[in-house]
Design a protein around this motif. Structure first.
Motif, PDB file in Angstrom:
ATOM      1  N   LEU A  40       0.832  -1.201   0.000  1.00  0.00           N
ATOM      2  CA  LEU A  40       0.000   0.000   0.000  1.00  0.00           C
ATOM      3  C   LEU A  40       0.870   1.257   0.000  1.00  0.00           C
ATOM      4  O   LEU A  40       0.608   2.207  -0.742  1.00  0.00           O
ATOM      5  CB  LEU A  40      -0.957  -0.006   1.196  1.00  0.00           C
ATOM      6  CG  LEU A  40      -1.950   1.145   1.278  1.00  0.00           C
ATOM      7  CD1 LEU A  40      -2.867   1.200   0.048  1.00  0.00           C
ATOM      8  CD2 LEU A  40      -2.785   1.033   2.548  1.00  0.00           C
ATOM      9  N   ILE A  41       1.926   1.266   0.811  1.00  0.00           N
ATOM     10  CA  ILE A  41       2.850   2.411   0.822  1.00  0.00           C
ATOM     11  C   ILE A  41       3.449   2.621  -0.565  1.00  0.00           C
ATOM     12  O   ILE A  41       3.501   3.748  -1.067  1.00  0.00           O
ATOM     13  CB  ILE A  41       3.985   2.199   1.857  1.00  0.00           C
ATOM     14  CG1 ILE A  41       3.456   2.361   3.276  1.00  0.00           C
ATOM     15  CG2 ILE A  41       5.134   3.181   1.614  1.00  0.00           C
ATOM     16  CD1 ILE A  41       4.486   2.047   4.359  1.00  0.00           C
ATOM     17  N   LEU A  42       3.889   1.543  -1.199  1.00  0.00           N
ATOM     18  CA  LEU A  42       4.497   1.667  -2.528  1.00  0.00           C
ATOM     19  C   LEU A  42       3.492   2.192  -3.547  1.00  0.00           C
ATOM     20  O   LEU A  42       3.826   3.064  -4.366  1.00  0.00           O
ATOM     21  CB  LEU A  42       5.078   0.327  -2.974  1.00  0.00           C
ATOM     22  CG  LEU A  42       6.231  -0.209  -2.129  1.00  0.00           C
ATOM     23  CD1 LEU A  42       6.664  -1.586  -2.635  1.00  0.00           C
ATOM     24  CD2 LEU A  42       7.403   0.758  -2.099  1.00  0.00           C
ATOM     25  N   GLU A  43       2.277   1.679  -3.508  1.00  0.00           N
ATOM     26  CA  GLU A  43       1.261   2.138  -4.465  1.00  0.00           C
ATOM     27  C   GLU A  43       0.905   3.604  -4.240  1.00  0.00           C
ATOM     28  O   GLU A  43       0.730   4.362  -5.191  1.00  0.00           O
ATOM     29  CB  GLU A  43       0.010   1.257  -4.396  1.00  0.00           C
ATOM     30  CG  GLU A  43       0.221  -0.160  -4.888  1.00  0.00           C
ATOM     31  CD  GLU A  43       0.544  -0.300  -6.366  1.00  0.00           C
ATOM     32  OE1 GLU A  43       0.444   0.688  -7.128  1.00  0.00           O
ATOM     33  OE2 GLU A  43       0.915  -1.412  -6.778  1.00  0.00           O
ATOM     34  N   ILE A  44       0.809   4.016  -2.993  1.00  0.00           N
ATOM     35  CA  ILE A  44       0.527   5.426  -2.695  1.00  0.00           C
ATOM     36  C   ILE A  44       1.663   6.300  -3.205  1.00  0.00           C
ATOM     37  O   ILE A  44       1.423   7.353  -3.813  1.00  0.00           O
ATOM     38  CB  ILE A  44       0.292   5.626  -1.181  1.00  0.00           C
ATOM     39  CG1 ILE A  44      -1.070   5.062  -0.776  1.00  0.00           C
ATOM     40  CG2 ILE A  44       0.424   7.100  -0.793  1.00  0.00           C
ATOM     41  CD1 ILE A  44      -1.314   4.996   0.727  1.00  0.00           C
TER      42      ILE A  44
END
Length: 182
Positions: A40-44
């Motif tokens: 999720l951090i990477l996608e954000i």
């Protein structure tokens, strides 16, 4: 052109970087909450940038965010925010950094209520992309339509990560838990 068909047209070293992600990570279910949080951090952080930029910085993100340890990130202080803002190895965007910290706190609450972040996702599955976006926007920070779509495709919750004739697609189908096969 799908991601599967696009990779062979890339030049090195981009091709190897994307091929590894495609063959070993993209679309595969993740059962570890810290790794789900990390994705999720990477996608954000990809918002407004190329996925290649994020793939190149993935290890730096992992190091900067304590191996995506939800418990640790949820306790980050202003000093940690400043540390992250000065870390050239990651994306230094205050909104994205704040989202990571606040989303860690949210995931802890979801874990308390549902047992795990994965179980919260499972509880809400299956849904249309539009319904997922509504739930994520209501629950998390910095989660627009494209971020939610890519996050859910990347963990096998939404179709579209691979072309149906892609050998990796067939491999993923064999590894999916029953709740994801719906």
């Amino acid at each position: 052109m799908s991601y599967c068909n696009y990779i062979p047209t890339m030049k090195e070293p981009s091709r190897s970087l994307h091929q590894n992600y495609h063959d070993n990570h993209y679309g595969f279910p993740i059962h570890d909450d810290n790794e789900l949080f990390g994705r999720l951090i990477l996608e954000i952080n990809q918002a407004g940038l190329s996925w290649e930029t994020i793939l190149k910085k993935e290890e730096s993100f992992r190091k900067a965010y304590d191996a995506f340890n939800i418990e640790k990130v949820a306790t980050y202080t202003e000093k940690d925010r400043e540390r992250l803002m000065s870390d050239a190895g990651i994306i230094r965007n205050k909104l994205k950094i704040n989202a990571a910290i606040e989303n860690a706190k949210t995931i802890i609450e979801l874990q308390k209520q549902h047992g795990s972040f994965e179980k919260w996702i499972e509880m809400n599955h299956p849904k249309s992309k539009e319904d997922w976006v509504k739930i994520f926007k209501k629950t998390f920070k910095f989660t627009g339509g494209e971020i939610v779509n890519e996050f859910l495709m990347s963990i096998g919750c939404l179709k579209g990560a691979h072309a149906e004739n892609c050998p990796v697609h067939q491999q993923i189908l064999k590894t999916k838990p029953m709740w994801l096969k719906q």
